[in-house]
Design an enzyme around this catalytic site. Structure first.
Site, short mmCIF file in Angstrom:
data_model
loop_
_atom_site.label_atom_id
_atom_site.label_comp_id
_atom_site.label_asym_id
_atom_site.label_seq_id
_atom_site.Cartn_x
_atom_site.Cartn_y
_atom_site.Cartn_z
N GLU A 1 0.27 0.53 -6.94
CA GLU A 1 -1.17 0.82 -6.98
C GLU A 1 -1.48 1.90 -8.00
O GLU A 1 -2.55 1.92 -8.62
CB GLU A 1 -1.66 1.20 -5.57
CG GLU A 1 -1.73 -0.04 -4.67
CD GLU A 1 -1.46 0.21 -3.20
OE1 GLU A 1 -1.49 1.37 -2.76
OE2 GLU A 1 -1.20 -0.79 -2.49
N GLY B 1 0.45 -5.70 0.93
CA GLY B 1 -0.86 -5.82 1.57
C GLY B 1 -1.37 -7.25 1.65
O GLY B 1 -2.54 -7.47 1.96
N LYS C 1 -1.23 5.63 2.46
CA LYS C 1 -2.19 5.38 1.38
C LYS C 1 -3.46 6.22 1.58
O LYS C 1 -3.36 7.34 2.06
CB LYS C 1 -2.49 3.87 1.29
CG LYS C 1 -1.19 3.07 1.15
CD LYS C 1 -1.41 1.65 0.73
CE LYS C 1 -0.06 0.96 0.59
NZ LYS C 1 -0.14 -0.41 0.09
N HIS D 1 4.27 4.02 -7.44
CA HIS D 1 3.79 2.92 -6.61
C HIS D 1 2.95 1.96 -7.45
O HIS D 1 2.24 2.38 -8.36
CB HIS D 1 2.96 3.48 -5.45
CG HIS D 1 2.68 2.44 -4.41
ND1 HIS D 1 1.67 1.52 -4.54
CD2 HIS D 1 3.31 2.14 -3.24
CE1 HIS D 1 1.67 0.71 -3.49
NE2 HIS D 1 2.66 1.07 -2.69
N ASN E 1 3.85 4.71 4.38
CA ASN E 1 2.94 5.13 3.31
C ASN E 1 1.51 4.90 3.80
O ASN E 1 1.05 3.76 3.90
CB ASN E 1 3.25 4.27 2.06
CG ASN E 1 2.24 4.49 0.95
OD1 ASN E 1 1.42 5.41 1.00
ND2 ASN E 1 2.29 3.62 -0.06
N GLU F 1 9.46 -3.24 -4.32
CA GLU F 1 8.22 -3.73 -3.73
C GLU F 1 7.61 -4.79 -4.63
O GLU F 1 6.87 -4.46 -5.57
CB GLU F 1 7.21 -2.58 -3.57
CG GLU F 1 7.69 -1.45 -2.68
CD GLU F 1 6.52 -0.69 -2.09
OE1 GLU F 1 6.42 -0.67 -0.87
OE2 GLU F 1 5.69 -0.15 -2.85
N SER G 1 4.41 -5.88 3.04
CA SER G 1 4.10 -6.58 4.29
C SER G 1 5.24 -6.53 5.32
O SER G 1 5.50 -7.51 6.00
CB SER G 1 3.68 -8.03 4.01
OG SER G 1 2.51 -8.05 3.22
P1 PGA Z 1 2.12 -3.01 2.90
O1 PGA Z 1 2.29 -1.89 1.77
O2 PGA Z 1 3.20 -2.77 3.92
O3 PGA Z 1 0.74 -2.82 3.45
O4 PGA Z 1 2.29 -4.34 2.24
C1 PGA Z 1 3.55 -1.50 1.31
C2 PGA Z 1 3.40 -0.46 0.23
O5 PGA Z 1 2.46 -0.55 -0.57
O6 PGA Z 1 4.21 0.49 0.14
#
Ligand code: PGA
Length: 253
Positions: free
Chosen positions: A98, A174, A12, A96, A10, A168, A214
């Site tokens: 976010e 992140g 982003k 997601h 992803n 997640e 992560s």
């Molecule tokens: P990350 O993000 O691997 O940077 O923690 C995962 C995600 O948001 O899908």
């Protein structure tokens, strides 16, 4: 039951068109023979077309990061599942954390998006997961149960069978703080049991449940060794070709 591993990057809100092309050309070179893993990239909308063209003759598959639920209409700024299909997407990330956080998406909106995605023969990657506060208060399983019930509301068993669930935990996204293999396994097992009680055991055994938060080359092996973890949704570590390549090749690590 053996399910085909599924690893998605992803991206982003990162990568200009030129940067996307550089990254995808490295991935394409690396993944000539990746036969046992589904390898997926989810670039930003602006890079979908060029990435789609570049991966046409490769094993890499295309995902969008979001969609609207209508096919067309006066919805300024939105992109429909029909448009995503048109540009060559096979998957769409839906719900997601976010999007839930910054754009107030709730389970009902996510349910609509999932249905629209399926109507256009795209595969939704449905994101769920608890916040740190919810985990600390001991509400993890309640939160997951509610998200599953509401996001998958009124879907046919065959539709549920075809989708991908991404667990997640928000506190792991992140932050560099991955869930331990056992924390992740426990949540995945809970989701699978829930699917089994809502539908049936066969369906629960077929659905791929991937982990996100992560994921890095050095923790993918332990996660993938868990019986209910079928893959990963990778954010930060998918922006860099060598680390994403190492994650996809977890089996050889
Ligand atoms: P990350 O993000 O691997 O940077 O923690 C995962 C995600 O948001 O899908």
């Amino acid at each position: 039951m053996k399910r085909r591993p599924f690893i998605a990057g992803n991206w982003k809100m990162y990568k200009t068109i030129d940067e996307a092309l550089v990254l995808v050309s490295h991935l394409k070179e690396a993944f000539l023979e990746e036969k046992n893993v589904d390898v997926v990239v989810a670039p930003p909308f602006t890079a979908l077309k060029v990435v789609s063209d570049q991966i046409k003759d490769s094993v890499i598959q295309l995902s969008a990061q979001d969609t609207f639920w209508e096919e067309s209409g006066a919805y300024t700024g939105e992109i429909s599942p029909a448009m995503l299909r048109d540009v060559g997407c096979r998957y769409v990330i839906v719900g997601h954390s976010e999007r839930r956080r910054y754009f107030r998406e709730d389970n009902e909106m996510i349910n609509r998006k999932i249905k629209a995605t399926l109507n256009f023969s795209l595969v939704p990657i449905v994101c769920i997961g608890e916040s740190l506060e919810e985990r600390e208060m001991g509400h993890t399983f309640n939160v997951i149960e509610r998200q599953i019930n509401e996001c998958l509301y009124n879907l046919l068993p065959d539709e549920v069978k075809s989708l991908i669930i991404a667990y997640e935990p928000i506190w792991a996204i992140g932050t560099g703080q991955t869930a331990t293999d056992l924390q992740a396994q426990e949540a995945h097992q809970f989701i699978r049991q829930l699917l089994s009680s809502l539908y049936d055991t066969h369906l629960a055994n077929v659905v791929r449940i991937i982990y996100g938060g992560s994921v890095k080359p050095d923790n993918i092996g332990g996660l993938m060794a868990q019986p209910d973890i079928d893959g990963a949704l990778v954010g930060g570590a998918s922006l860099n070709a060598p680390s994403f390549i190492d994650i996809v090749r977890f089996e050889r690590g």
